[in-house]
Design a protein around this motif. Structure first.
Motif, PDB file in Angstrom:
ATOM      1  N   VAL A 291     -26.446   3.705  83.805  1.00 24.73           N
ATOM      2  CA  VAL A 291     -25.391   4.707  83.764  1.00 24.73           C
ATOM      3  C   VAL A 291     -24.320   4.258  82.774  1.00 24.73           C
ATOM      4  O   VAL A 291     -23.826   3.133  82.862  1.00 24.73           O
ATOM      5  N   LEU A 292     -23.999   5.115  81.850  1.00 23.81           N
ATOM      6  CA  LEU A 292     -22.993   4.834  80.829  1.00 23.81           C
ATOM      7  C   LEU A 292     -23.310   3.543  80.082  1.00 23.81           C
ATOM      8  O   LEU A 292     -22.433   2.730  79.797  1.00 23.81           O
ATOM      9  N   GLY A 293     -24.592   3.343  79.805  1.00 24.05           N
ATOM     10  CA  GLY A 293     -25.027   2.179  79.045  1.00 24.05           C
ATOM     11  C   GLY A 293     -25.023   0.873  79.811  1.00 24.05           C
ATOM     12  O   GLY A 293     -25.153  -0.199  79.229  1.00 24.05           O
ATOM     13  N   GLN A 294     -24.879   0.946  81.121  1.00 21.64           N
ATOM     14  CA  GLN A 294     -24.842  -0.258  81.941  1.00 21.64           C
ATOM     15  C   GLN A 294     -25.811  -0.123  83.104  1.00 21.64           C
ATOM     16  O   GLN A 294     -25.893   0.921  83.736  1.00 21.64           O
ATOM     17  N   LYS A 295     -26.524  -1.201  83.395  1.00 22.82           N
ATOM     18  CA  LYS A 295     -27.393  -1.221  84.564  1.00 22.82           C
ATOM     19  C   LYS A 295     -26.555  -1.546  85.793  1.00 22.82           C
ATOM     20  O   LYS A 295     -25.782  -2.508  85.787  1.00 22.82           O
ATOM     21  N   VAL A 296     -26.697  -0.708  86.812  1.00 24.64           N
ATOM     22  CA  VAL A 296     -25.979  -0.924  88.068  1.00 24.64           C
ATOM     23  C   VAL A 296     -26.937  -0.657  89.227  1.00 24.64           C
ATOM     24  O   VAL A 296     -27.965  -0.016  89.058  1.00 24.64           O
ATOM     25  N   ILE A 297     -26.545  -1.143  90.385  1.00 23.09           N
ATOM     26  CA  ILE A 297     -27.316  -0.900  91.605  1.00 23.09           C
ATOM     27  C   ILE A 297     -26.461  -0.068  92.540  1.00 23.09           C
ATOM     28  O   ILE A 297     -25.297  -0.388  92.773  1.00 23.09           O
ATOM     29  N   PHE A 298     -27.040   1.006  93.075  1.00 25.81           N
ATOM     30  CA  PHE A 298     -26.387   1.794  94.110  1.00 25.81           C
ATOM     31  C   PHE A 298     -27.047   1.435  95.430  1.00 25.81           C
ATOM     32  O   PHE A 298     -28.261   1.594  95.586  1.00 25.81           O
ATOM     33  N   HIS A 299     -26.269   0.914  96.369  1.00 20.78           N
ATOM     34  CA  HIS A 299     -26.778   0.572  97.688  1.00 20.78           C
ATOM     35  C   HIS A 299     -26.644   1.811  98.569  1.00 20.78           C
ATOM     36  O   HIS A 299     -25.529   2.236  98.867  1.00 20.78           O
TER      37      HIS A 299
END
Length: 153
Positions: free
Chosen positions: A89-97
């Motif tokens: 998202v928005l060029g960044q890898k993130v984790i949604f728990h």
């Protein structure tokens, strides 16, 4: 010679998940994979929605607690079916728990309804709804959610 314009039908797919007992959908285009949760290392004095960081295959990624981010107070992961949705998202890898991942569904544009000022919620994070036999799915804008977290630092 005149060429006919053709309307290209593009059907968006969404990943459907539960947070705080409510059903949400997010554009699957952002979601790279869904995995079982791994150990999260808390970061002191970080954003309240940030659960911490987790290592996934050698990458250290921020973990966003979807329940807190969506205003449910208690954190995700209390039901035993919780999952990590790894997204770009928005060029960044993130984790949604999230509490639970239910399915992947087609989301035809003609079946979605937008929100107006009266039904808009979560500071504009819910961009619309999709009605299904099993209930209403709130369509979530992951870019806006991550953008708000980045902005609030």
């Amino acid at each position: 010679m005149r060429m006919e314009e053709r309307k290209v039908e593009t059907e968006k797919n969404i990943v459907v998940f539960e947070v705080g007992g409510e059903t949400f959908g997010a554009d699957i285009w952002h979601v790279q994979e869904i995995i079982l949760p791994v150990k999260v290392v808390p970061i002191p004095k970080s954003h309240p929605y940030l659960e911490g960081v987790a290592e996934i295959r050698g990458e250290v990624l921020p973990v966003i607690d979807a329940a807190k981010a969506l205003g449910f107070g208690e954190g995700s992961g209390s039901g035993g079916e919780d999952r990590f949705m790894i997204a770009n998202v928005l060029g960044q890898k993130v984790i949604f728990h999230v509490d639970r991942v239910l399915s992947i569904l087609p989301c035809p544009e003609e079946e979605t309804a937008g929100t107006d000022e009266l039904t808009a919620s979560l500071e504009g994070l819910v961009t619309g709804t999709l009605k299904r036999d099993e209930g209403i799915i709130l369509l979530l804008d992951l870019e806006k959610l991550v953008g708000q977290i980045k902005q609030q630092g």
